[in-house]
Design a protein around this motif. Structure first.
Motif, short mmCIF file in Angstrom:
data_model
loop_
_atom_site.label_atom_id
_atom_site.label_comp_id
_atom_site.label_asym_id
_atom_site.label_seq_id
_atom_site.Cartn_x
_atom_site.Cartn_y
_atom_site.Cartn_z
N GLU A 1 0.83 -1.21 0.00
CA GLU A 1 0.00 0.00 0.00
C GLU A 1 0.86 1.26 0.00
O GLU A 1 0.55 2.23 -0.69
CB GLU A 1 -0.92 0.00 1.22
N ALA B 1 0.85 3.90 -3.00
CA ALA B 1 0.44 5.26 -2.72
C ALA B 1 1.39 6.27 -3.33
O ALA B 1 1.01 7.42 -3.58
CB ALA B 1 0.33 5.48 -1.21
N ARG B 2 2.62 5.86 -3.56
CA ARG B 2 3.60 6.75 -4.18
C ARG B 2 3.61 6.62 -5.70
O ARG B 2 4.46 7.19 -6.37
CB ARG B 2 4.99 6.44 -3.62
N GLY B 3 2.65 5.85 -6.22
CA GLY B 3 2.52 5.74 -7.67
C GLY B 3 3.54 4.82 -8.31
O GLY B 3 3.80 4.94 -9.51
N GLN C 1 9.31 3.38 -11.35
CA GLN C 1 8.57 4.57 -11.73
C GLN C 1 9.20 5.18 -12.97
O GLN C 1 10.32 4.84 -13.35
CB GLN C 1 8.56 5.60 -10.59
N THR D 1 -2.77 7.92 -12.45
CA THR D 1 -3.64 8.04 -11.29
C THR D 1 -3.18 9.17 -10.37
O THR D 1 -2.05 9.66 -10.48
CB THR D 1 -3.66 6.72 -10.50
N LEU D 2 -4.04 9.54 -9.43
CA LEU D 2 -3.71 10.60 -8.49
C LEU D 2 -2.45 10.30 -7.68
O LEU D 2 -1.60 11.18 -7.52
CB LEU D 2 -4.89 10.88 -7.57
N PRO D 3 -2.28 9.08 -7.12
CA PRO D 3 -1.06 8.81 -6.34
C PRO D 3 0.21 9.02 -7.16
O PRO D 3 1.19 9.61 -6.68
CB PRO D 3 -1.22 7.36 -5.90
N THR D 4 0.21 8.52 -8.40
CA THR D 4 1.39 8.70 -9.25
C THR D 4 1.63 10.18 -9.53
O THR D 4 2.76 10.67 -9.46
CB THR D 4 1.21 7.93 -10.57
N ARG E 1 0.68 12.78 -7.75
CA ARG E 1 1.14 13.47 -6.53
C ARG E 1 2.62 13.22 -6.29
O ARG E 1 3.37 14.13 -5.92
CB ARG E 1 0.34 12.99 -5.32
N ALA E 2 3.04 11.97 -6.47
CA ALA E 2 4.44 11.62 -6.22
C ALA E 2 5.37 12.38 -7.15
O ALA E 2 6.40 12.92 -6.72
CB ALA E 2 4.64 10.11 -6.37
N ASP F 1 -8.76 15.36 -9.65
CA ASP F 1 -9.14 14.31 -10.58
C ASP F 1 -9.90 14.94 -11.74
O ASP F 1 -10.78 15.77 -11.54
CB ASP F 1 -10.02 13.28 -9.88
#
Length: 818
Positions: free
Chosen positions: A451, A455-457, A480, A508-511, A513-514, A527
């Motif tokens: 997880e 979460a960090r994509g 990544q 996605t949002l997690p990726t 954000r990272a 989003d």
């Protein structure tokens, strides 16, 4: 549709095992047309004629008609030459930009591998037809593929496609085999639909609007002056010929003849300077628009990031260390497959072996050589396998691989049989749920670790090893698409220049954000689905899960809010937004569709040249503002001067021929402003016509007083005749025009900075030419050199006095704010 890289499907089912015959393919090509999105091309003649259909050309064309009506053929010919010169300058410069882009497209022509007449052939992608074994939209009938479609959707990681799924033209098969049927070619493909959206995207030119507003204001002034003069003239029983002659002179005095040509020349010079840096400009207007750009929307994949997977983080479970985890992962990878995941792991393992990735002792994890994340490890193990009972990590220094099974989408793992000094072991790498199911035990922290990495994509893989069927989980590796090394500095530079930066991605949002955190982009992550029916929040710095139309609509909504928008991108999915944006920037590795849609094309990797383009565009803006101010001052003071003299004396202060000559001194000699030294502003520049015209009016009033004083002195004190007074007026206006250039080019005192050498040469040449013509009496009545010299001194002194007033006026109006 032609693929941008490897075809989207290697095998396509056909009713004929040998593929289409050449004859059948020719029939289908005639029926369905080329496998290409048609591009509109205006004929050169029509494009040139378009330059004659605008407010400024209309005024010059009206002048030509009046000149011919009055029998002044020479003057009509000179004005026609000026009109054609204006059109040719703009047309030639835009044509050169389009030719450069055409050459670029030819170098990017796509060739596809096609099964024809029983043999595989390489043919131009535009010759493909429905039924061919080709790169096109393909409906899969069996098998499983892993497909990289980042060029189409912006997703940086491959996606899986199985039976019933569509694989789009322009995507790349990274793993697996499948059989499918061509479902669409040309404009009917996903690629083609996006290209169709490109053609519907249009944005208005702010520069054209500025020219139109300036001309509209000058026309309004002309109408007022003409109405006053004609009305009073008719009441005083003036002749129709005098009225028409005055109308011609008034038109010539009011038309900013060289304004469009000067703006085009300034853009062309800027385009040439950018081309020397490897930046191609396909629309000259983009250089001017870049000066006012206040929002920069940038694609993530391939623009902010490298668009290639790299090892980012490892989590080693005891007794493994980060070093042995990477070594095991490398043993279950193979460079020969050219799998991007395997290549990233091998590169990371090699980097760690060379000492580029640090280690913090047994149980610690290390980030891959190409990753930038902090290392992290988990020492938690299931109670049935405590760390102290697990023993030390295996010695893999002399490992020899006995066999290797590549990753397959069906199994979701790759596997290697490896010979170690202590015996043979089995190493498995793949999807964490699949690998964990093969292991006899699993760490208690596994779910939490998965997880945290997700979460960090990161794209997460699990590694396991053991003897025979008894496998133990060795750890996790996170991959990544890393940011470009210059991305953080680039975003900081853009923000320093006053731009709001918005990163747009299909990830996605997690990726998202990272990546934003790594490049220093501060703000909310939004989003795309939540913003489709409402305006983007002002604090939104990241937009994730976007579709091609989302980018296009975002740019259009920002424009509707009054922003000048820049868009950077590389993929087909970016093309509509690139076309819609005032400044569409295609990066070095962009697809041909993206390059065709963009107004600026980079040829060097990264976005470093974008900052240089903005800096140059702002310097060009300052030059164009100087010219617009100078031209507006002349077009305000000269018509008023002519009208006042005509109303007061009944005489025309300048003959049509002198007015034509003044056009060269006022307008064309001052085009050298386009080469002047200028300073880039710290904030986006916007054309504000009302302050510009008010500033021009403020400078025109004292100049007008000087001209009236000189005219009165010539008539009352020097007792010059009518033709000599006309020459005196011409000399005064010509000298004042050159003085005004130096007066308005600086917001500070005129002598605060050195002008460009070409500007000095042009001004000196104009002054000397006017002085010689007036003293010798060529094309006008002669004046004594003493009178010409006195006028030059008087104009210079008045300019120095006006300079002090300018400081206060420009400060109040915000002109030339740097």
């Amino acid at each position: 549709m032609p693929a941008e890289s490897t075809p989207a499907a290697a095998h396509v089912s056909q009713s004929t095992p040998s593929g289409l015959s050449s004859d059948e393919a020719a029939l289908r090509l005639r029926k369905h047309g080329p496998n290409a999105t048609p591009e509109p091309h205006a004929s050169p003649g029509r494009a040139l004629l378009g330059k004659l259909w605008a407010p400024v050309p209309w005024m010059l064309e009206a002048t030509i008609v009046l000149e011919l009506g009055l029998g002044k053929t020479l003057e009509a010919v000179v004005v026609a030459v000026l009109l054609i010169f204006n059109a040719l300058v703009s047309w030639v410069q835009e044509n050169r930009a389009q030719e450069a882009l055409s050459l670029l497209r030819k170098r990017l022509s796509v060739v596809a591998r096609v099964l024809r007449d029983g043999t595989w052939q390489r043919l131009p992608a535009q010759d493909l037809v429905p039924g061919d074994v080709v790169p096109a939209d393909v409906a899969l009938e069996d098998g499983l593929l892993e497909v990289d479609q980042s060029a189409l959707t912006g997703e940086s990681l491959p996606v899986e496609a199985g039976v019933g799924h569509a694989v789009y033209a322009g995507s790349t098969v990274t793993r697996g085999e499948a059989t499918g049927t061509v479902s669409a070619t040309g404009s009917d493909t996903f690629f083609g639909h996006t290209a169709e959206l490109v053609r519907t995207a249009r944005t208005a030119s702010h520069l054209e609007a500025v020219v139109t507003q300036i001309v509209r204001a000058l026309v309004a002034l002309d109408l007022v002056l003409a109405a006053a003069v004609v009305g009073i003239g008719l009441l005083g029983h003036g002749s129709l010929t005098d009225m028409l002659s005055f109308g011609v002179v008034l038109l010539l005095a009011s038309v900013p003849v060289a304004l469009p040509a000067t703006f085009a020349l300034a853009g062309a010079l800027g385009a040439h300077e950018l081309a020397e840096r490897g930046v191609l400009t396909t629309r000259l207007s983009a250089i001017e628009e870049a000066a006012g750009m206040d929002v920069a929307c940038t694609d993530k994949t391939g623009t902010i990031t490298l668009n290639q997977l790299a090892l980012s983080e490892t989590v080693a479970y005891p007794p493994q260390t980060a070093a042995t985890l990477l070594a095991l992962a490398a043993l279950a990878s193979d460079a020969a497959t050219q799998d991007p995941i395997d290549l990233a792991i091998l590169a990371g393992a090699q980097g760690a072996g060379n000492g580029s990735a640090g280690s913090r002792g047994a149980g610690d994890a290390t980030a891959g050589a190409q990753g930038g994340s902090d290392a992290r490890a988990s020492a938690e193990m299931d109670a049935s396998a405590p760390a102290e009972e697990a023993g030390g990590p295996p010695d893999v220094s002399g490992a020899r691989r006995l066999s290797f099974t590549p990753f397959a989408p069906e199994t979701k793992i790759s596997e290697a049989q490896v010979q170690l000094a202590q015996g043979a072991i089995r190493v498995v790498k793949g999807a964490p749920p699949v690998v964990a199911a093969l292991c006899a035990d699993r760490p208690a922290s596994l779910e939490r670790d998965l997880e945290a990495l997700a979460a960090r994509g990161l794209r997460v893989l699990a590694i396991a090893s053991g003897e025979g069927t008894e496998l133990h989980l060795a750890g996790l590796v996170g991959l990544q698409d890393p940011p470009r090394p210059e991305s953080r500095a680039l975003i900081a530079d853009l923000q320093r220049l006053g731009l709001r930066v918005i990163m747009i991605t299909g990830d996605t949002l997690p990726t998202a954000r990272a990546v934003a955190a790594e490049v220093g982009l501060v703000g909310a992550a939004c989003d795309a689905a939540e913003t489709r029916d409402r305006a983007l929040s002002p604090d939104c710095a990241v937009l994730a899960d976007v579709l091609p139309e989302d980018k296009f609509n975002l740019v259009r909504r920002l424009q509707e809010q009054g922003h000048v928008v820049g868009m950077t991108g590389d993929g087909v999915n970016d093309a509509p937004a690139l076309r819609q944006a005032e400044v569409g920037i295609a990066v070095a590795n962009a697809t041909d569709v993206a390059r065709a849609a963009a107004s600026i094309v980079l040829t060097q990797p990264g976005l470093g040249d974008v900052v240089a383009a903005i800096d140059l565009s702002r310097r060009i803006y300052q030059r164009m503002l100087t010219y617009a101010l100078n031209s507006s001052i002349k077009k305000l003071e000269v018509p008023v001067f002519l009208s006042l003299v005509f109303l007061a004396t009944g005489r025309i202060a300048l003959s049509p021929l002198l007015m034509v000559l003044l056009l060269f001194a006022n307008d064309f000699a001052t085009m050298a402003i386009t080469t002047d030294r200028s300073t880039s502003s710290r904030r986006p520049n916007r054309w504000r016509v009302r302050p510009l015209l008010l500033g021009a009016l403020g400078i025109a009033l004292p100049s007008l007083l000087v001209m009236l004083a000189v005219f009165w002195a010539g008539s009352a004190l020097l007792h010059l005749d009518a033709t000599e007074v006309q020459t005196l007026g011409f000399v005064t206006l010509a000298f004042q025009s050159q003085a005004t250039v130096y007066l308005v080019r600086e917001p500070r005192h005129a002598w605060s900075s050195r002008p460009g050498p070409w500007l000095v040469v042009a001004s000196t040449g104009a002054i000397v030419a006017v002085a010689i013509l007036a003293s010798a009496g060529w094309l006008m009545a002669a004046l004594s050199p003493a009178v010409v010299g006195a006028v030059l001194v008087a104009v210079g002194l008045s300019a120095v006095l006006t300079d002090w007033f300018k400081l206060w006026l420009f400060g109040r109006l915000g002109l030339h704010a740097v």
